[in-house]
Write a protein that holds these residues in place. Sequence first.
Motif, mmCIF file in Angstrom:
data_model
loop_
_atom_site.group_PDB
_atom_site.id
_atom_site.type_symbol
_atom_site.label_atom_id
_atom_site.label_comp_id
_atom_site.label_asym_id
_atom_site.label_seq_id
_atom_site.Cartn_x
_atom_site.Cartn_y
_atom_site.Cartn_z
ATOM 1 N N ARG A 225 24.345 59.101 45.290
ATOM 2 C CA ARG A 225 24.697 58.763 46.668
ATOM 3 C C ARG A 225 25.486 59.893 47.312
ATOM 4 O O ARG A 225 26.143 60.699 46.649
ATOM 5 C CB ARG A 225 25.509 57.467 46.695
ATOM 6 N N GLU A 226 25.466 59.913 48.653
ATOM 7 C CA GLU A 226 26.074 61.022 49.385
ATOM 8 C C GLU A 226 27.576 61.135 49.146
ATOM 9 O O GLU A 226 28.114 62.255 49.021
ATOM 10 C CB GLU A 226 25.812 60.851 50.887
ATOM 11 N N PHE A 227 28.286 59.993 49.086
ATOM 12 C CA PHE A 227 29.740 60.072 48.951
ATOM 13 C C PHE A 227 30.147 60.612 47.580
ATOM 14 O O PHE A 227 31.180 61.273 47.453
ATOM 15 C CB PHE A 227 30.379 58.697 49.194
ATOM 16 N N VAL A 228 29.321 60.387 46.559
ATOM 17 C CA VAL A 228 29.622 60.956 45.239
ATOM 18 C C VAL A 228 29.337 62.452 45.242
ATOM 19 O O VAL A 228 30.117 63.255 44.702
ATOM 20 C CB VAL A 228 28.801 60.245 44.138
ATOM 21 N N GLU A 229 28.223 62.841 45.860
ATOM 22 C CA GLU A 229 27.906 64.273 45.951
ATOM 23 C C GLU A 229 28.966 65.016 46.754
ATOM 24 O O GLU A 229 29.345 66.151 46.414
ATOM 25 C CB GLU A 229 26.526 64.456 46.605
ATOM 26 N N ALA A 230 29.470 64.368 47.802
ATOM 27 C CA ALA A 230 30.508 65.015 48.608
ATOM 28 C C ALA A 230 31.790 65.183 47.796
ATOM 29 O O ALA A 230 32.462 66.222 47.885
ATOM 30 C CB ALA A 230 30.780 64.176 49.852
ATOM 31 N N ALA A 231 32.154 64.166 47.020
ATOM 32 C CA ALA A 231 33.354 64.263 46.182
ATOM 33 C C ALA A 231 33.183 65.327 45.116
ATOM 34 O O ALA A 231 34.120 66.091 44.820
ATOM 35 C CB ALA A 231 33.639 62.909 45.526
ATOM 36 N N ARG A 232 31.983 65.428 44.539
ATOM 37 C CA ARG A 232 31.736 66.452 43.519
ATOM 38 C C ARG A 232 31.808 67.846 44.143
ATOM 39 O O ARG A 232 32.371 68.782 43.548
ATOM 40 C CB ARG A 232 30.367 66.216 42.885
ATOM 41 N N ALA A 233 31.258 67.984 45.345
ATOM 42 C CA ALA A 233 31.283 69.290 46.020
ATOM 43 C C ALA A 233 32.701 69.702 46.405
ATOM 44 O O ALA A 233 33.017 70.902 46.477
ATOM 45 C CB ALA A 233 30.400 69.239 47.268
ATOM 46 N N SER A 234 33.575 68.727 46.634
ATOM 47 C CA SER A 234 34.962 69.041 46.999
ATOM 48 C C SER A 234 35.826 69.354 45.782
ATOM 49 O O SER A 234 37.025 69.588 45.917
ATOM 50 C CB SER A 234 35.573 67.887 47.783
ATOM 51 N N ALA B 130 36.727 62.288 35.949
ATOM 52 C CA ALA B 130 37.507 61.048 35.970
ATOM 53 C C ALA B 130 37.635 60.514 37.392
ATOM 54 O O ALA B 130 37.539 59.295 37.622
ATOM 55 C CB ALA B 130 38.885 61.287 35.370
ATOM 56 N N ALA B 131 37.842 61.407 38.351
ATOM 57 C CA ALA B 131 37.966 60.982 39.744
ATOM 58 C C ALA B 131 36.652 60.404 40.255
ATOM 59 O O ALA B 131 36.634 59.393 40.973
ATOM 60 C CB ALA B 131 38.404 62.152 40.617
ATOM 61 N N LEU B 132 35.542 61.021 39.878
ATOM 62 C CA LEU B 132 34.240 60.510 40.300
ATOM 63 C C LEU B 132 33.994 59.111 39.739
ATOM 64 O O LEU B 132 33.499 58.224 40.443
ATOM 65 C CB LEU B 132 33.128 61.456 39.837
ATOM 66 N N VAL B 133 34.358 58.937 38.475
ATOM 67 C CA VAL B 133 34.093 57.652 37.819
ATOM 68 C C VAL B 133 35.005 56.559 38.362
ATOM 69 O O VAL B 133 34.546 55.470 38.733
ATOM 70 C CB VAL B 133 34.258 57.797 36.290
#
Length: 286
Positions: free
Chosen positions: A176-185, A190-193
Amino acid sequence: MLHDRGAVLSAGFLLLIVVMALGAPALAAITGHGPDEFDPSAINTDLGGLPKGALGGISAEHWFGVEPGNGRDILARIAYGARVSILIALSATFLTTLLGVVLGMLAGFFRGWIDQGISRFMDFLMAFPALIFMIAILSSLPSGNRSVLLVVVISVFGWPYLARVIRGQTMTLVNREFVEAARASGASTAALVFREILPNLRNSLIVMTTLAVPGYIGTEAGLSFLGVGVAPPTPSWGQMISSSVGWYAVDPMYFAIPGVFLFLTVLSLTVLGDRVRAAIDSGEAS
């Protein structure tokens, strides 16, 4: 849900069961009868141990009557049996949810060989006829702390069903876009999960755990009925129903009372779980 009569009635009955379970020692003190206390004066030895009086010996002294043959108070055993059923069901639900969420998210998030290993292990456990193997395993284990053994055995065979759902949802959320955005930032794994994926699994977890509890109460009762669950003298609803088999014709109340409590408890949990699912689906749709 406060406007749903089924949900309110179910919640009210479950509250009564919880109060009975928590207050079982106080209830025994009020009535003057413990769960393992024999009362020979309440049974008629000339009639093979049948309770004195109508409806299984229901009276001001024994509100739900007594067990034939020994005179133990049924109300006290129902209250203490509720403690056993609720404790085992909640403990099994907690352990099942913990294993299912952790392993399901690991498989869905990391994919690759981790996903393959966990998925094949899930397939292996789900291929077993669970009830048959529960009976076989519990029959071969020593009769120590049966409550702990029940929780472990139920959880071992129960977690793959939750894990499979969590795995599928995690695989969807990872892209999903919000996970990709968090990964790109630069967010850590752990934060993603814990910040991005796990909160979005909340509704599914609430529904599945709510519906799992009545199933585990029924499983514990069934195993105790078959003689491989909770062992005497610890009270259990399934054990009480099993003991009443030989008294059906002459004392039906001995079977009816624990049977009604078991039926209404499972029904109330199922109805409440279904109403929670409907409320969550309605909230998501709006």
